[in-house]
Design an enzyme around this catalytic site. Sequence first.
Site, PDB file in Angstrom:
ATOM      1  N   GLU A 159     -48.517 -53.511  53.850  1.00 22.15           N
ATOM      2  CA  GLU A 159     -48.254 -53.994  52.491  1.00 22.15           C
ATOM      3  C   GLU A 159     -49.009 -53.167  51.467  1.00 22.15           C
ATOM      4  O   GLU A 159     -50.208 -52.912  51.614  1.00 22.15           O
ATOM      5  CB  GLU A 159     -48.693 -55.461  52.392  1.00 22.15           C
ATOM      6  CG  GLU A 159     -47.694 -56.351  51.726  1.00 22.15           C
ATOM      7  CD  GLU A 159     -46.384 -56.462  52.493  1.00 22.15           C
ATOM      8  OE1 GLU A 159     -45.403 -55.829  52.064  1.00 22.15           O
ATOM      9  OE2 GLU A 159     -46.337 -57.183  53.492  1.00 22.15           O
ATOM     10  N   SER A 209     -21.498 -62.902  39.366  1.00 23.53           N
ATOM     11  CA  SER A 209     -22.044 -63.349  40.650  1.00 23.53           C
ATOM     12  C   SER A 209     -21.442 -64.696  41.024  1.00 23.53           C
ATOM     13  O   SER A 209     -20.950 -65.431  40.172  1.00 23.53           O
ATOM     14  CB  SER A 209     -23.567 -63.449  40.597  1.00 23.53           C
ATOM     15  OG  SER A 209     -23.968 -64.669  40.021  1.00 23.53           O
ATOM     16  N   ASP A 235     -38.642 -50.971  50.644  1.00 15.38           N
ATOM     17  CA  ASP A 235     -37.584 -51.971  50.692  1.00 15.38           C
ATOM     18  C   ASP A 235     -36.213 -51.325  50.836  1.00 15.38           C
ATOM     19  O   ASP A 235     -35.385 -51.741  51.651  1.00 15.38           O
ATOM     20  CB  ASP A 235     -37.630 -52.847  49.440  1.00 15.38           C
ATOM     21  CG  ASP A 235     -38.925 -53.626  49.325  1.00 15.38           C
ATOM     22  OD1 ASP A 235     -39.635 -53.732  50.332  1.00 15.38           O
ATOM     23  OD2 ASP A 235     -39.220 -54.122  48.226  1.00 15.38           O
ATOM     24  N   ASP A 259     -46.877 -48.273  50.711  1.00 12.81           N
ATOM     25  CA  ASP A 259     -45.764 -47.340  50.498  1.00 12.81           C
ATOM     26  C   ASP A 259     -45.995 -46.416  49.313  1.00 12.81           C
ATOM     27  O   ASP A 259     -45.806 -45.203  49.412  1.00 12.81           O
ATOM     28  CB  ASP A 259     -44.422 -48.078  50.393  1.00 12.81           C
ATOM     29  CG  ASP A 259     -44.329 -49.111  49.278  1.00 12.81           C
ATOM     30  OD1 ASP A 259     -45.395 -49.483  48.719  1.00 12.81           O
ATOM     31  OD2 ASP A 259     -43.216 -49.550  48.973  1.00 12.81           O
ATOM     32  N   TYR A 316     -48.769 -56.520  40.148  1.00  7.45           N
ATOM     33  CA  TYR A 316     -48.371 -55.404  41.012  1.00  7.45           C
ATOM     34  C   TYR A 316     -48.815 -54.090  40.388  1.00  7.45           C
ATOM     35  O   TYR A 316     -49.397 -53.224  41.045  1.00  7.45           O
ATOM     36  CB  TYR A 316     -46.854 -55.438  41.206  1.00  7.45           C
ATOM     37  CG  TYR A 316     -46.310 -54.506  42.260  1.00  7.45           C
ATOM     38  CD1 TYR A 316     -45.923 -54.990  43.507  1.00  7.45           C
ATOM     39  CD2 TYR A 316     -46.169 -53.151  42.017  1.00  7.45           C
ATOM     40  CE1 TYR A 316     -45.399 -54.139  44.477  1.00  7.45           C
ATOM     41  CE2 TYR A 316     -45.661 -52.287  42.975  1.00  7.45           C
ATOM     42  CZ  TYR A 316     -45.273 -52.795  44.196  1.00  7.45           C
ATOM     43  OH  TYR A 316     -44.764 -51.950  45.155  1.00  7.45           O
ATOM     44  N   SER A 351     -34.629 -59.438  47.685  1.00  9.01           N
ATOM     45  CA  SER A 351     -33.263 -59.738  47.249  1.00  9.01           C
ATOM     46  C   SER A 351     -32.780 -58.712  46.227  1.00  9.01           C
ATOM     47  O   SER A 351     -31.593 -58.355  46.212  1.00  9.01           O
ATOM     48  CB  SER A 351     -33.206 -61.143  46.641  1.00  9.01           C
ATOM     49  OG  SER A 351     -34.134 -61.274  45.572  1.00  9.01           O
ATOM     50  N   SER A 352     -33.679 -58.221  45.388  1.00  9.15           N
ATOM     51  CA  SER A 352     -33.273 -57.247  44.361  1.00  9.15           C
ATOM     52  C   SER A 352     -32.847 -55.931  44.992  1.00  9.15           C
ATOM     53  O   SER A 352     -31.837 -55.334  44.598  1.00  9.15           O
ATOM     54  CB  SER A 352     -34.420 -57.011  43.376  1.00  9.15           C
ATOM     55  OG  SER A 352     -35.575 -56.511  44.028  1.00  9.15           O
TER      56      SER A 352
END
Length: 385
Positions: A36, A70, A175, A39, A227, A130-131
């Site tokens: 984690e 959607s 991801d 990257d 982040y 999900s993104s």
Amino acid sequence: MTAPATTDLEARFHAAFGRQPDGVWQAPGRVNLIGEHTDYNEGFVLPFAIDRTARVAVGVRPDSTIRLLSTYGDQGITTADTASLQPGTAKGWTKYPLGVIWSLQQRGIDVPGLDLLLDSDVPLGAGLSSSHAIECAAISALNDLTGAGMGPEDMVLATQRAENDFVGAPTGIMDQSASLRGSKGHAVFLDCRDQSVQLVPFEAEAAGLVLLVIDTKVSHSHADGGYASRRASCELGAEVLGVKALRDVTPGDLEEASGLLDEVTFRRVRHVVTENDRVLQTVELLGQQGPSAIGALLDASHASMRDDFEISCAELDLAADTSRANGAIGARMTGGGFGGAAIALTPASEEQQVRTAVVRAFAEAGYTAPDIFTVTPAAGAMRLV
């Protein structure tokens, strides 16, 4: 044979846009087994694509209009134009496909107008990417429809640019790599410096194990400041230590580093350095002994994220601790942190006990009930029809 879900998506596309789509593409979410925040430090990660996907039905238009819809929520159709996409202007889920279109344009690829219908069963805000599933489904479709001929490595970099420069989230390449390059029954051992990939068998079921995902329902966003501040600390640490990236710092260098860095920056650096080492150990153990041997490394990873990188939260800690106390052989938060999900590698015989204990613990703490489900390594992005 066309799957019922695909047929349904085509029918819904026809109902919304009055014609058949040119195709349907899907891309999976991912679980990061270990590795984690390594990257973007050019380090090592070990994610896998999961059996939950984003699907897009897409039809090319003769003009420059983009229409997005959607299957969930009541947002209605969002309209944009290929000639006027600007970073930071799109809202909600639409910023992901629009970001992909913009990123392809930056590469000189002529993207036509299009109609796009999204359907997804990747939980939102749970740290299961999900993104990126949306982005990878969109870029798979556009790569085919424009004849761009990009390979997985280029699609990874194009979606990263969409995420970094259009969406405004300073994420790395893990991801997208898992979603685009995943393989059934395998984790994706990715070297983020050169994008080299080794598929590592991860068949928990054959070892009598299940991998539980515990969605804490604490939503997170990579576009928020936590982040970015962790990434800035890592960049500062690399600069002070005189290395290109924290990938170049070994566990043996940490004692010297402690005398050069302030306490907070040192702890951030220590997490990345030790986490890289844990990824390498996990890959080695999976090859030699199988999934039953990696529990202690998952536990150590969680402790490092909780104490050194400080990206866990009370709900994630409770999920990991309760799982471990009730039979899981290892548990950790997964994803960028500040919410999202934990994973618990659990003997199949103890699965129900872990589920029951976690639900009870959350109720006793007054937290929102978690969503708990199993995942298995699945295939990467593909065209369905």
